[in-house]
Design an enzyme around this catalytic site. Structure first.
Site, PDB file in Angstrom:
ATOM      1  N   ARG A   1      10.692 -12.705   5.148  1.00  0.00           N
ATOM      2  CA  ARG A   1      11.679 -11.667   5.448  1.00  0.00           C
ATOM      3  C   ARG A   1      12.828 -12.202   6.284  1.00  0.00           C
ATOM      4  NH1 ARG A   1       8.141  -6.380   7.163  1.00  0.00           N
ATOM      5  NH2 ARG A   1       7.278  -5.938   5.116  1.00  0.00           N
TER       6      ARG A   1
ATOM      7  N   ARG B   1      -8.642   3.790   9.200  1.00  0.00           N
ATOM      8  CA  ARG B   1      -8.371   2.403   9.509  1.00  0.00           C
ATOM      9  C   ARG B   1      -9.627   1.697  10.033  1.00  0.00           C
ATOM     10  NH1 ARG B   1      -3.098   0.316   9.878  1.00  0.00           N
ATOM     11  NH2 ARG B   1      -1.856   2.188   9.786  1.00  0.00           N
TER      12      ARG B   1
ATOM     13  N   LYS C   1       0.816  -1.218   0.000  1.00  0.00           N
ATOM     14  CA  LYS C   1       0.000   0.000   0.000  1.00  0.00           C
ATOM     15  C   LYS C   1       0.853   1.274   0.000  1.00  0.00           C
ATOM     16  CE  LYS C   1      -2.064   0.758   3.903  1.00  0.00           C
ATOM     17  NZ  LYS C   1      -1.310   1.867   4.533  1.00  0.00           N
TER      18      LYS C   1
ATOM     19  N   ARG D   1      -1.463 -10.423  12.653  1.00  0.00           N
ATOM     20  CA  ARG D   1      -1.539  -9.059  12.114  1.00  0.00           C
ATOM     21  C   ARG D   1      -2.457  -8.997  10.900  1.00  0.00           C
ATOM     22  NH1 ARG D   1       4.359  -7.480  10.850  1.00  0.00           N
ATOM     23  NH2 ARG D   1       3.475  -5.883   9.522  1.00  0.00           N
TER      24      ARG D   1
ATOM     25  N   ARG E   1      13.343 -11.798  12.259  1.00  0.00           N
ATOM     26  CA  ARG E   1      13.064 -10.963  13.438  1.00  0.00           C
ATOM     27  C   ARG E   1      11.755 -11.411  14.097  1.00  0.00           C
ATOM     28  NH1 ARG E   1      12.975  -4.902  11.777  1.00  0.00           N
ATOM     29  NH2 ARG E   1      11.045  -5.796  11.056  1.00  0.00           N
TER      30      ARG E   1
END
Ligand SMILES: [Zn+2]
Length: 232
Positions: A127, A88, A13, A171, A160
């Site tokens: 990631r 949001r 986004k 999430r 991480r």
């Protein structure tokens, strides 16, 4: 042209908001930047924002709305913008419409960058970060030359805690849950524009720009045609 960009974490986004605003000459208003600005200003609102962020808490709707309102009040109403990261929640979307209608303005389009939950999970869980120099990698999209080793410094690559699979799944779930009523809201208003976000970055940008150019803006008494044409 007033636009809102919606998309889950990992959907691209922010990247698209930057690219589209450059191509169309719009101002990119990222809520993250406004939060940072508010904190450095150090006024009452800024202090409130800071206290939530420092505690790692989500800034409540009421404060977020106030911050956006203050910003829009100082903003030239003839300048087109993309809002990124706001609204949001449904409450924020309603408040935004209200503040714009007070200036005889309205959001023209809500652009939703659609990526399947499975792909979002793959993107985010892939990631990797170098322990030594923090260089970012991705298992699929930008793998290191030697597995598990940093190309730049030979350091060890690790995942991480923020990028751990369970955290990421949560999430994405939270985002989709929160966004569903928001998307309904814009869909019912005839303003929702869904774009396939599972393509190359440039292709997604092109699709958004093309869709914005051809999508017939609903005639709205609050925004005369003349102003719409001028803003493009
Ligand atoms: Zn490294």
């Amino acid at each position: 042209m007033y636009l809102v960009f919606l998309g889950a974490p990992g959907a691209g986004k922010g990247t698209q908001a930057v690219a589209v605003s450059k191509q169309l000459g719009l101002t990119h208003l990222a809520s993250g930047d406004l939060f940072r600005q508010a904190q450095t200003r150090g006024d009452e609102l800024g202090r409130q924002v800071k206290s939530y962020i420092e505690k790692g808490l989500l800034v409540p709707d009421e404060i977020t709305i106030k911050m956006i309102q203050e910003h829009l009040e100082r903003f030239n109403p003839e300048q087109s913008f993309i809002l990124d990261g706001f609204p949001r929640t449904l409450e924020q979307a309603r408040a935004l419409d209200k503040m714009l209608s007070q200036r005889q303005k309205a959001i023209d389009r809500a652009v939703y960058i659609e990526v399947s939950p499975d792909e979002l999970t793959t993107r985010l869980t892939g990631r990797l970060t170098c322990r030594r120099c923090q260089a970012p990698y991705h298992r699929v999209n930008s793998p290191p030359r030697v597995q598990g080793r940093c190309d730049k410094c030979g350091g060890e690559l690790y995942t991480r805690p923020d990028d751990a699979a369970e955290t990421i799944k949560k999430r994405i779930e939270v985002y989709l849950e929160q966004t569903a009523p928001l998307m309904d809201y814009y869909r019912k208003a005839g303003k929702l524009l869904s774009v396939n976000g599972s393509q190359d970055i440039e292709k997604v940008t092109g699709d958004i720009v093309a869709a914005l150019a051809v999508s017939p803006g609903r005639p709205r008494p609050t925004q005369p045609t003349e102003a719409r044409v001028k803003s493009r």
